[in-house]
Enzyme design. Structure first.
Site, PDB file in Angstrom:
ATOM      1  N   LYS A   5       4.967  -9.185   6.089  1.00 30.94           N
ATOM      2  CA  LYS A   5       6.175  -8.818   7.225  1.00 30.94           C
ATOM      3  C   LYS A   5       5.613  -7.659   8.126  1.00 30.94           C
ATOM      4  O   LYS A   5       5.926  -7.755   9.200  1.00 30.94           O
ATOM      5  CB  LYS A   5       7.105  -8.206   6.263  1.00 30.94           C
ATOM      6  CG  LYS A   5       8.441  -7.762   6.936  1.00 30.94           C
ATOM      7  CD  LYS A   5       9.507  -7.394   5.561  1.00 30.94           C
ATOM      8  CE  LYS A   5       8.787  -6.669   4.508  1.00 30.94           C
ATOM      9  NZ  LYS A   5       8.943  -5.172   4.843  1.00 30.94           N
ATOM     10  N   ARG A  48      17.743  -3.090   2.286  1.00 30.68           N
ATOM     11  CA  ARG A  48      16.931  -3.622   0.904  1.00 30.68           C
ATOM     12  C   ARG A  48      18.105  -3.861   0.145  1.00 30.68           C
ATOM     13  O   ARG A  48      17.494  -4.275  -1.249  1.00 30.68           O
ATOM     14  CB  ARG A  48      15.855  -2.430   0.678  1.00 30.68           C
ATOM     15  CG  ARG A  48      14.537  -3.150   0.243  1.00 30.68           C
ATOM     16  CD  ARG A  48      13.649  -2.180   0.332  1.00 30.68           C
ATOM     17  NE  ARG A  48      12.261  -2.188   0.048  1.00 30.68           N
ATOM     18  CZ  ARG A  48      11.259  -1.947   0.917  1.00 30.68           C
ATOM     19  NH1 ARG A  48      11.616  -1.880   2.067  1.00 30.68           N
ATOM     20  NH2 ARG A  48      10.038  -1.931   0.405  1.00 30.68           N
ATOM     21  N   ARG A  54      -4.360  -4.825   0.870  1.00 27.08           N
ATOM     22  CA  ARG A  54      -3.978  -4.432   2.135  1.00 27.08           C
ATOM     23  C   ARG A  54      -4.550  -2.886   2.172  1.00 27.08           C
ATOM     24  O   ARG A  54      -4.879  -2.021   0.984  1.00 27.08           O
ATOM     25  CB  ARG A  54      -2.333  -4.149   2.429  1.00 27.08           C
ATOM     26  CG  ARG A  54      -1.318  -4.943   1.399  1.00 27.08           C
ATOM     27  CD  ARG A  54      -0.226  -4.659   1.709  1.00 27.08           C
ATOM     28  NE  ARG A  54       0.441  -3.818   1.151  1.00 27.08           N
ATOM     29  CZ  ARG A  54       2.174  -4.051   1.059  1.00 27.08           C
ATOM     30  NH1 ARG A  54       2.584  -4.760   2.082  1.00 27.08           N
ATOM     31  NH2 ARG A  54       2.954  -3.254   0.398  1.00 27.08           N
ATOM     32  N   ARG A  66      -2.324   2.376  -0.290  1.00 25.74           N
ATOM     33  CA  ARG A  66      -1.070   3.010  -0.839  1.00 25.74           C
ATOM     34  C   ARG A  66      -0.944   2.935  -2.444  1.00 25.74           C
ATOM     35  O   ARG A  66      -1.392   2.290  -2.906  1.00 25.74           O
ATOM     36  CB  ARG A  66       0.324   2.187  -0.584  1.00 25.74           C
ATOM     37  CG  ARG A  66       0.566   2.186   1.156  1.00 25.74           C
ATOM     38  CD  ARG A  66       1.389   1.432   1.512  1.00 25.74           C
ATOM     39  NE  ARG A  66       2.596   1.185   0.608  1.00 25.74           N
ATOM     40  CZ  ARG A  66       3.623   0.348   0.922  1.00 25.74           C
ATOM     41  NH1 ARG A  66       3.719  -0.447   1.986  1.00 25.74           N
ATOM     42  NH2 ARG A  66       4.406   0.047   0.094  1.00 25.74           N
ATOM     43  N   ARG A 107       9.087  -3.233  -7.456  1.00 29.90           N
ATOM     44  CA  ARG A 107       9.495  -3.441  -5.932  1.00 29.90           C
ATOM     45  C   ARG A 107       9.932  -5.184  -5.792  1.00 29.90           C
ATOM     46  O   ARG A 107      10.913  -5.377  -5.165  1.00 29.90           O
ATOM     47  CB  ARG A 107       8.466  -3.131  -4.947  1.00 29.90           C
ATOM     48  CG  ARG A 107       8.405  -1.920  -4.746  1.00 29.90           C
ATOM     49  CD  ARG A 107       7.216  -1.412  -3.613  1.00 29.90           C
ATOM     50  NE  ARG A 107       5.750  -1.466  -4.263  1.00 29.90           N
ATOM     51  CZ  ARG A 107       5.109  -1.751  -3.687  1.00 29.90           C
ATOM     52  NH1 ARG A 107       4.729  -1.905  -2.243  1.00 29.90           N
ATOM     53  NH2 ARG A 107       3.689  -1.598  -4.057  1.00 29.90           N
TER      54      ARG A 107
HETATM   55  P1  AMP Z   1       7.514  -0.512   2.042  1.00 29.73           P
HETATM   56  O1  AMP Z   1       6.705   0.163   2.935  1.00 29.73           O
HETATM   57  O2  AMP Z   1       8.553  -1.294   2.847  1.00 29.73           O
HETATM   58  O3  AMP Z   1       7.038  -1.383   0.971  1.00 29.73           O
HETATM   59  O4  AMP Z   1       8.350   0.652   1.361  1.00 29.73           O
HETATM   60  C1  AMP Z   1       8.020   1.600   0.519  1.00 29.73           C
HETATM   61  C2  AMP Z   1       8.975   2.256  -0.274  1.00 29.73           C
HETATM   62  O5  AMP Z   1       9.681   3.110   0.466  1.00 29.73           O
HETATM   63  C3  AMP Z   1       9.773   1.392  -1.061  1.00 29.73           C
HETATM   64  O6  AMP Z   1       9.168   0.744  -2.434  1.00 29.73           O
HETATM   65  C4  AMP Z   1      10.890   2.286  -1.556  1.00 29.73           C
HETATM   66  O7  AMP Z   1      10.522   3.232  -2.554  1.00 29.73           O
HETATM   67  C5  AMP Z   1      10.927   3.261  -0.142  1.00 29.73           C
HETATM   68  N1  AMP Z   1      11.817   2.383   0.876  1.00 29.73           N
HETATM   69  C6  AMP Z   1      11.561   1.858   1.909  1.00 29.73           C
HETATM   70  N2  AMP Z   1      12.696   1.052   2.502  1.00 29.73           N
HETATM   71  C7  AMP Z   1      13.691   1.582   1.686  1.00 29.73           C
HETATM   72  C8  AMP Z   1      15.048   1.102   1.888  1.00 29.73           C
HETATM   73  N3  AMP Z   1      15.407   0.466   3.000  1.00 29.73           N
HETATM   74  N4  AMP Z   1      15.835   1.731   0.792  1.00 29.73           N
HETATM   75  C9  AMP Z   1      15.272   2.308  -0.061  1.00 29.73           C
HETATM   76  N5  AMP Z   1      14.113   2.700  -0.247  1.00 29.73           N
HETATM   77  C10 AMP Z   1      13.103   2.083   0.730  1.00 29.73           C
END
Ligand code: AMP
Length: 226
Positions: A13, A88, A127, A166, A178
Site C-alpha cells: 500500500k 482503520r 521492508r 520498524r 495488526r
Molecule cells: P502503519 O504504518 O500504517 O502500519 O501504522 C503503524 C501503527 O500506527 C499501527 O499499527 C497503529 O498502531 C498506528 N496507526 C496508524 N494508523 C492508525 C489509525 N488510523 N488508527 C489508529 N492507529 C493507527
C-alpha cells in the site's frame, strides 16, 4: 483528486501510494508515518502513541481522528490527497465520511489492495524504511525496490539514505495483532473498507489483486484512475 487506499500491512500500500502521489501530485498522508515522525521527534503525540504502536494496537481514536482531519485542511491537500492507513476501524470511517460531507470534500476513489493474510505476513519483515523520505520504498525481497549496497551496507535505492526496520515489523505478535485488526469485518479495517465500498454516490471503488509484482499492481490501479 481525493483517494482512500486500503490494504493489509505488507500489501504494498505504501509503495503504491508513493507512486500515485508522484503521478498525480497529491499529498500522501500516511497515519503510521505521522506517528513515527512524532515518535522520532519526541513530541507529546509521539510519546502517547508509542506504546500502542509497539504492541500493534490502534492508537486511540481521540488522538488519531483529530490528527488526520486537521492534516486534511493543510495547504498541500488543496490539489487532492491520498489517505493511507486511515480509516482503520468503523468509527474512523463514519467520522471521516461525516467530516468530508461537512467540508464539502469529494471522495473520488477508494482503492483496495486485496491480499491473503499469510502472504501479507511473509512480506512484512523484508521492508526497510528510508530515514530521509517516507516515499522511498525499499524491500529486500523485491527487485524493483531492492536497497543498494554502499560501503558494505544496504542504503536507500533512491537517495542513498540510511535504512532502518520498524520494531513492529520484526515482532510477530505485533504483526498478528495488526492483521487481526485489518481483517476484522465487524469493527476493524475491513468494516471500514466495506463501509466506503457501500457508500455509493460518485465514489469509484477499485479493488486490485495485491499478489502480483509491484508493476502489475500499479498498472491495475492506474488503469482505473482517470
Ligand atoms: P502503519 O504504518 O500504517 O502500519 O501504522 C503503524 C501503527 O500506527 C499501527 O499499527 C497503529 O498502531 C498506528 N496507526 C496508524 N494508523 C492508525 C489509525 N488510523 N488508527 C489508529 N492507529 C493507527
Amino acid at each position: 483528486m481525493n483517494i482512500l487506499i486500503f490494504g493489509p500491512n505488507g500489501s504494498g500500500k505504501g509503495t503504491q501510494g508513493a507512486i500515485i502521489q508522484d503521478k498525480f501530485n497529491i499529498a500522501h498522508i500516511e497515519s503510521g508515518a505521522i506517528f513515527r515522525q512524532n515518535i522520532g521527534g519526541g513530541t507529546e503525540l509521539g510519546k502517547k502513541a508509542k506504546e500502542y504502536i509497539d504492541r500493534g494496537d490502534l492508537v486511540p481514536d481521540d488522538i488519531t481522528i483529530p490528527m488526520i482531519l486537521d492534516r486534511l485542511k493543510e495547504d498541500d491537500c488543496k490539489n487532492g490527497w491520498l489517505l493511507d492507513g486511515f480509516p482503520r476501524n468503523k468509527v474512523q470511517a463514519e467520522t471521516l465520511a461525516k467530516a468530508l460531507q461537512d467540508e464539502n470534500m469529494k471522495l473520488d476513489y477508494v482503492i483496495e489492495i486485496v491480499l491473503p493474510r499469510d502472504i501479507a505476513k511473509l512480506r512484512i519483515t523484508g521492508r526497510r524504511l528510508c530515514e530521509n523520505d517516507n516515499n522511498h520504498p525499499n524491500h529486500i525481497a523485491f527487485d524493483a525496490i531492492k536497497p543498494v549496497e554502499k560501503d558494505g551496507e544496504l542504503v536507500c535505492r533512491v537517495c542513498g539514505g540510511k535504512l532502518s526496520t520498524r520494531a513492529d515489523d520484526q515482532d510477530e505478535a505485533a504483526i498478528d495483532k495488526r492483521h487481526d485488526i485489518y481483517y476484522d469485518e465487524n469493527t476493524g479495517t475491513m468494516a471500514a473498507v466495506n463501509y466506503f465500498k457501500n457508500l455509493g454516490g460518485d465514489t469509484k471503488v477499485i479493488s486490485v489483486d495485491g499478489s502480483g509484482s509491484i508493476g502489475e499492481v500499479t498498472d491495475a490501479i492506474l488503469k482505473e484512475l482517470k
